[in-house]
Design a protein around this motif. Sequence first.
Motif, PDB file in Angstrom:
ATOM      1  N   VAL A   1      66.283 -53.556 -32.738  1.00  0.00           N
ATOM      2  CA  VAL A   1      65.703 -52.871 -31.609  1.00  0.00           C
ATOM      3  C   VAL A   1      66.958 -51.421 -31.780  1.00  0.00           C
ATOM      4  CG1 VAL A   1      67.654 -53.988 -30.123  1.00  0.00           C
ATOM      5  CG2 VAL A   1      65.602 -52.863 -29.110  1.00  0.00           C
ATOM      6  N   ARG A   2      67.860 -51.561 -32.186  1.00  0.00           N
ATOM      7  CA  ARG A   2      69.009 -50.558 -32.038  1.00  0.00           C
ATOM      8  C   ARG A   2      68.641 -49.587 -33.387  1.00  0.00           C
ATOM      9  NH1 ARG A   2      73.213 -51.526 -28.851  1.00  0.00           N
ATOM     10  NH2 ARG A   2      73.410 -53.713 -28.555  1.00  0.00           N
ATOM     11  N   GLU A   3      68.042 -49.798 -34.361  1.00  0.00           N
ATOM     12  CA  GLU A   3      67.486 -48.990 -35.468  1.00  0.00           C
ATOM     13  C   GLU A   3      66.341 -48.174 -35.015  1.00  0.00           C
ATOM     14  OE1 GLU A   3      65.810 -49.136 -40.020  1.00  0.00           O
ATOM     15  OE2 GLU A   3      65.551 -50.852 -38.767  1.00  0.00           O
ATOM     16  N   LEU A   4      65.364 -48.892 -34.276  1.00  0.00           N
ATOM     17  CA  LEU A   4      64.179 -48.379 -33.816  1.00  0.00           C
ATOM     18  C   LEU A   4      64.549 -47.364 -32.543  1.00  0.00           C
ATOM     19  CD1 LEU A   4      61.733 -51.215 -33.800  1.00  0.00           C
ATOM     20  CD2 LEU A   4      61.721 -49.034 -35.564  1.00  0.00           C
ATOM     21  N   ALA A   5      65.539 -47.684 -31.906  1.00  0.00           N
ATOM     22  CA  ALA A   5      65.939 -46.765 -30.782  1.00  0.00           C
ATOM     23  C   ALA A   5      66.464 -45.270 -31.182  1.00  0.00           C
ATOM     24  CB  ALA A   5      66.931 -47.336 -29.922  1.00  0.00           C
ATOM     25  N   GLY A   6      67.222 -45.427 -32.372  1.00  0.00           N
ATOM     26  CA  GLY A   6      67.860 -44.319 -32.928  1.00  0.00           C
ATOM     27  C   GLY A   6      67.069 -43.638 -34.247  1.00  0.00           C
ATOM     28  N   TYR A   7      65.913 -44.100 -34.496  1.00  0.00           N
ATOM     29  CA  TYR A   7      65.293 -43.758 -35.764  1.00  0.00           C
ATOM     30  C   TYR A   7      64.816 -42.291 -35.176  1.00  0.00           C
ATOM     31  CZ  TYR A   7      62.757 -45.442 -40.043  1.00  0.00           C
ATOM     32  OH  TYR A   7      62.525 -45.575 -41.169  1.00  0.00           O
ATOM     33  N   ASP A   8      64.717 -41.659 -36.423  1.00  0.00           N
ATOM     34  CA  ASP A   8      64.325 -39.964 -36.276  1.00  0.00           C
ATOM     35  C   ASP A   8      62.834 -40.173 -35.960  1.00  0.00           C
ATOM     36  OD1 ASP A   8      64.380 -37.206 -37.295  1.00  0.00           O
ATOM     37  OD2 ASP A   8      62.476 -38.168 -38.133  1.00  0.00           O
ATOM     38  N   THR A   9      62.384 -39.360 -34.643  1.00  0.00           N
ATOM     39  CA  THR A   9      61.261 -39.775 -34.095  1.00  0.00           C
ATOM     40  C   THR A   9      59.925 -39.208 -35.128  1.00  0.00           C
ATOM     41  OG1 THR A   9      62.094 -39.440 -32.051  1.00  0.00           O
ATOM     42  CG2 THR A   9      59.777 -39.083 -32.395  1.00  0.00           C
ATOM     43  N   ASP A  10      60.248 -38.172 -35.841  1.00  0.00           N
ATOM     44  CA  ASP A  10      59.214 -37.774 -36.648  1.00  0.00           C
ATOM     45  C   ASP A  10      58.985 -38.820 -37.894  1.00  0.00           C
ATOM     46  OD1 ASP A  10      58.657 -35.572 -35.434  1.00  0.00           O
ATOM     47  OD2 ASP A  10      59.928 -34.173 -36.494  1.00  0.00           O
ATOM     48  N   ALA A  11      60.084 -39.237 -38.282  1.00  0.00           N
ATOM     49  CA  ALA A  11      60.032 -40.261 -39.417  1.00  0.00           C
ATOM     50  C   ALA A  11      59.262 -41.479 -39.008  1.00  0.00           C
ATOM     51  CB  ALA A  11      61.347 -40.830 -40.100  1.00  0.00           C
ATOM     52  N   LEU A  12      59.211 -42.048 -37.791  1.00  0.00           N
ATOM     53  CA  LEU A  12      58.823 -43.165 -37.119  1.00  0.00           C
ATOM     54  C   LEU A  12      57.339 -42.745 -36.873  1.00  0.00           C
ATOM     55  CD1 LEU A  12      59.127 -46.192 -36.073  1.00  0.00           C
ATOM     56  CD2 LEU A  12      59.719 -45.323 -33.848  1.00  0.00           C
ATOM     57  N   ILE A  13      56.995 -41.713 -36.504  1.00  0.00           N
ATOM     58  CA  ILE A  13      55.781 -41.282 -36.263  1.00  0.00           C
ATOM     59  C   ILE A  13      54.872 -41.326 -37.563  1.00  0.00           C
ATOM     60  CG2 ILE A  13      54.083 -39.571 -36.008  1.00  0.00           C
ATOM     61  CD1 ILE A  13      56.114 -38.647 -33.446  1.00  0.00           C
ATOM     62  N   ALA A  14      55.517 -40.839 -38.618  1.00  0.00           N
ATOM     63  CA  ALA A  14      55.209 -41.059 -40.164  1.00  0.00           C
ATOM     64  C   ALA A  14      54.729 -42.428 -40.546  1.00  0.00           C
ATOM     65  CB  ALA A  14      56.046 -40.180 -40.928  1.00  0.00           C
ATOM     66  N   ILE A  15      55.584 -43.405 -40.230  1.00  0.00           N
ATOM     67  CA  ILE A  15      55.365 -44.668 -40.280  1.00  0.00           C
ATOM     68  C   ILE A  15      54.185 -45.116 -39.590  1.00  0.00           C
ATOM     69  CG2 ILE A  15      56.371 -47.010 -40.338  1.00  0.00           C
ATOM     70  CD1 ILE A  15      59.171 -45.783 -40.728  1.00  0.00           C
ATOM     71  N   PHE A  16      54.097 -44.955 -38.289  1.00  0.00           N
ATOM     72  CA  PHE A  16      52.783 -45.359 -37.576  1.00  0.00           C
ATOM     73  C   PHE A  16      51.634 -44.697 -38.120  1.00  0.00           C
ATOM     74  CE2 PHE A  16      55.741 -47.358 -34.839  1.00  0.00           C
ATOM     75  CZ  PHE A  16      54.896 -47.961 -33.616  1.00  0.00           C
ATOM     76  N   ALA A  17      51.640 -43.549 -38.712  1.00  0.00           N
ATOM     77  CA  ALA A  17      50.447 -42.912 -39.057  1.00  0.00           C
ATOM     78  C   ALA A  17      50.079 -43.216 -40.522  1.00  0.00           C
ATOM     79  CB  ALA A  17      50.623 -41.407 -39.027  1.00  0.00           C
ATOM     80  N   GLN A  18      50.813 -43.903 -41.203  1.00  0.00           N
ATOM     81  CA  GLN A  18      50.540 -44.258 -42.628  1.00  0.00           C
ATOM     82  C   GLN A  18      49.080 -45.074 -42.387  1.00  0.00           C
ATOM     83  OE1 GLN A  18      53.380 -46.767 -44.659  1.00  0.00           O
ATOM     84  NE2 GLN A  18      54.993 -45.147 -44.510  1.00  0.00           N
ATOM     85  N   ARG A  19      48.232 -45.030 -43.564  1.00  0.00           N
ATOM     86  CA  ARG A  19      47.063 -45.725 -43.216  1.00  0.00           C
ATOM     87  C   ARG A  19      47.139 -47.034 -43.972  1.00  0.00           C
ATOM     88  NH1 ARG A  19      42.286 -41.722 -43.436  1.00  0.00           N
ATOM     89  NH2 ARG A  19      43.226 -39.772 -42.671  1.00  0.00           N
ATOM     90  N   PRO A  20      46.640 -48.013 -43.266  1.00  0.00           N
ATOM     91  CA  PRO A  20      45.868 -47.807 -42.087  1.00  0.00           C
ATOM     92  C   PRO A  20      47.041 -47.591 -40.786  1.00  0.00           C
ATOM     93  CG  PRO A  20      45.992 -50.152 -42.507  1.00  0.00           C
ATOM     94  CD  PRO A  20      46.475 -49.553 -43.638  1.00  0.00           C
ATOM     95  N   ALA A  21      46.678 -46.845 -39.810  1.00  0.00           N
ATOM     96  CA  ALA A  21      47.658 -46.589 -38.857  1.00  0.00           C
ATOM     97  C   ALA A  21      48.022 -47.731 -37.726  1.00  0.00           C
ATOM     98  CB  ALA A  21      46.873 -45.340 -38.024  1.00  0.00           C
ATOM     99  N   LEU A  22      48.977 -47.645 -37.287  1.00  0.00           N
ATOM    100  CA  LEU A  22      49.339 -49.062 -36.681  1.00  0.00           C
ATOM    101  C   LEU A  22      48.901 -49.076 -35.095  1.00  0.00           C
ATOM    102  CD1 LEU A  22      53.153 -49.353 -37.278  1.00  0.00           C
ATOM    103  CD2 LEU A  22      51.268 -50.414 -38.637  1.00  0.00           C
TER     104      LEU A  22
END
Length: 191
Positions: free
Chosen positions: A55-76
Amino acid sequence: MPTLYLATEPAADKLLAADPLALLIGMLLDQQIPLEHAFSAPYQLRQRLGHDLDVRELAGYDTDALIAIFAQRPALHRFPKAMAARVQELCRLIVERYDGEPARVWTEAKTGAELAKRVGELPGFGKQKAQIMVALLGKQYGVAPKGWREAAGEFGPARTFKSVADITDAASLAKVRDYKKQMKAAAKANA
């Protein structure tokens, strides 16, 4: 630990049963996509990160990098940018309000009304989603503070098959799907 059938993948369901953060993320993502996709997303996120959800890692994660992870195919999710941001908001709130312990959202609630209020204050959890979460926690996780069924509203009674709170196998999943189809048909007829 409950035996879940929300992701319909044993490894993903096992993660949901064992990890409160995974459960909250799955419930958060359960909108505008098939429920199996929403509830398997925490497992896929864990795979993409290469380690357990933190939870702490995700809270402080670089937002653009997290978006990129979510957008990887297949998107989350169908809306990876918005949902990555919402997951990050959820994690930040848990860090700030619950000292990074997701389960404290429900373990410290003294009443069903307090539980519904705490869940309803989470980003992305409106009244109905909060009621469904309360019902899921009560029915499958044994989180049953006094008044939880009432706080869960129409989703509280046993074996209603109106939401994910009652899904334990393929047959109950089919019953919930049938109920949702009936509700959509009735809404369309009344429109």
